[in-house]
Design a protein around this motif. Structure first.
Motif, mmCIF file in Angstrom:
data_model
loop_
_atom_site.group_PDB
_atom_site.id
_atom_site.type_symbol
_atom_site.label_atom_id
_atom_site.label_comp_id
_atom_site.label_asym_id
_atom_site.label_seq_id
_atom_site.Cartn_x
_atom_site.Cartn_y
_atom_site.Cartn_z
ATOM 1 N N LYS A 87 2.444 -17.151 -21.327
ATOM 2 C CA LYS A 87 3.019 -18.568 -20.981
ATOM 3 C C LYS A 87 4.238 -18.744 -21.604
ATOM 4 N N PRO A 88 5.125 -19.398 -21.141
ATOM 5 C CA PRO A 88 5.305 -20.012 -19.935
ATOM 6 C C PRO A 88 5.720 -19.115 -18.696
ATOM 7 N N PHE A 89 4.816 -19.501 -17.535
ATOM 8 C CA PHE A 89 4.992 -18.544 -16.708
ATOM 9 C C PHE A 89 5.271 -19.406 -15.269
ATOM 10 N N SER A 90 5.775 -18.533 -14.345
ATOM 11 C CA SER A 90 5.997 -19.058 -13.008
ATOM 12 C C SER A 90 4.705 -19.382 -12.225
ATOM 13 N N PRO A 91 4.367 -20.319 -11.661
ATOM 14 C CA PRO A 91 3.008 -20.432 -10.762
ATOM 15 C C PRO A 91 3.104 -19.482 -9.589
ATOM 16 N N GLY A 92 4.325 -19.101 -8.991
ATOM 17 C CA GLY A 92 4.570 -18.233 -7.928
ATOM 18 C C GLY A 92 4.354 -16.875 -8.267
ATOM 19 N N GLU A 93 4.669 -16.548 -9.602
ATOM 20 C CA GLU A 93 4.578 -15.105 -10.022
ATOM 21 C C GLU A 93 2.838 -15.018 -10.078
ATOM 22 N N VAL A 94 2.173 -15.857 -10.639
ATOM 23 C CA VAL A 94 0.603 -15.908 -10.874
ATOM 24 C C VAL A 94 -0.121 -15.763 -9.569
ATOM 25 N N VAL A 95 0.422 -16.214 -8.307
ATOM 26 C CA VAL A 95 -0.162 -16.136 -7.309
ATOM 27 C C VAL A 95 0.130 -15.022 -6.501
ATOM 28 N N ALA A 96 1.172 -14.283 -6.921
ATOM 29 C CA ALA A 96 1.952 -12.951 -6.359
ATOM 30 C C ALA A 96 0.992 -11.998 -6.840
ATOM 31 N N ARG A 97 0.589 -11.968 -8.210
ATOM 32 C CA ARG A 97 -0.127 -11.070 -8.941
ATOM 33 C C ARG A 97 -1.786 -11.171 -8.451
ATOM 34 N N VAL A 98 -2.137 -12.457 -8.112
ATOM 35 C CA VAL A 98 -3.514 -12.540 -7.515
ATOM 36 C C VAL A 98 -3.632 -11.829 -6.384
#
Length: 238
Positions: free
Chosen positions: A103-114
């Motif tokens: 953190k802090p992170f980009s929600p879009g990056e987390v979704v891409a990793r998922v």
């Protein structure tokens, strides 16, 4: 759409809401827990397809949740943490996490990793002409994404499966740690190369009979790792 939900265990409501919104836009369903006890209960009840786990949870912390979930499931786990030190990341991976986002992170990056991790788990995601790779008592069934040792299916995390596949498919070749990191994290995420040592250690515990004398995954000192080469290494069409 995915029938099984993604579990988001995070005590900050704004972060939870943001991640849920981004994931649901991509067709996922989500369930949320704001403390560790609730996270463990939801994981047992709903059998999530993926777990996003904050470390600083009340009641039961994220470390303990990760450990408990991993005891009974090979569901992918992505850790969220304000702590980015190497030893924290290594501890997360040693407990069985598949990814670690600071953190802090980009929600879009987390979704891409998922999505990247879930793609690795899809049947046929890494299809080769050969559907079986085998060495001695160890068999990797690429079509069914199963690993069989001494006739019994063993449970691997997505990262462990990916590493084993890469190494077995090129038996005898020495892979540098950086190369293996690139296979696990193709988007160039900043992860220290000791993470590979942790994953290899976990993998060896599951497939080696004697950790002091590994037969399958060998260490190339100062370089990286290789899968045992020899006449017993076979590839076939099943």
């Amino acid at each position: 759409e995915f029938k099984r939900p993604i579990l988001i265990a995070e005590d900050d409501c704004r972060t939870t809401s943001l991640l849920s919104t981004y994931l649901e836009r991509e067709g996922f369903s989500t369930i949320t827990a704001h403390d560790g006890r609730a996270a463990l209960e939801l994981a047992r009840r709903h059998d999530p397809i993926f777990v996003i786990l904050d470390l600083m949870l009340p009641h039961v912390d994220g470390w303990e949740v990760c450990k408990e979930v991993r005891r009974s499931s090979d569901v992918p786990i992505l850790i969220l943490s304000a702590r980015g030190e190497a030893h924290e990341r290594i501890l997360g991976f040693s407990l069985g996490a598949d990814d670690y986002v600071v953190k802090p992170f980009s929600p879009g990056e987390v979704v891409a990793r998922v999505k990247t991790i879930l793609r690795r788990m899809e049947p046929g995601a890494s299809r080769r002409k050969e559907q079986l790779l085998s060495c001695r008592e160890l068999v990797l069934d690429l079509e069914k994404r199963k690993v069989i040792l001494h006739g019994h299916v063993i449970s691997l995390t997505p990262s462990e499966y990916k590493l084993l596949h890469v190494l077995m498919a090129a038996a005898g070749r020495i892979f540098l740690r950086e190369e293996l990191l690139n296979h696990l994290y193709p988007n160039g995420e900043a992860v220290c190369d000791r993470v590979i040592d942790v994953h290899i250690g976990n993998l060896r515990q599951k497939i080696e009979d004697d950790l002091s004398k590994p037969r399958y995954i060998l260490t190339a000192r100062g370089l990286g790792y290789q899968f045992a080469d020899g006449d017993e290494m076979m590839a076939g069409n099943g």
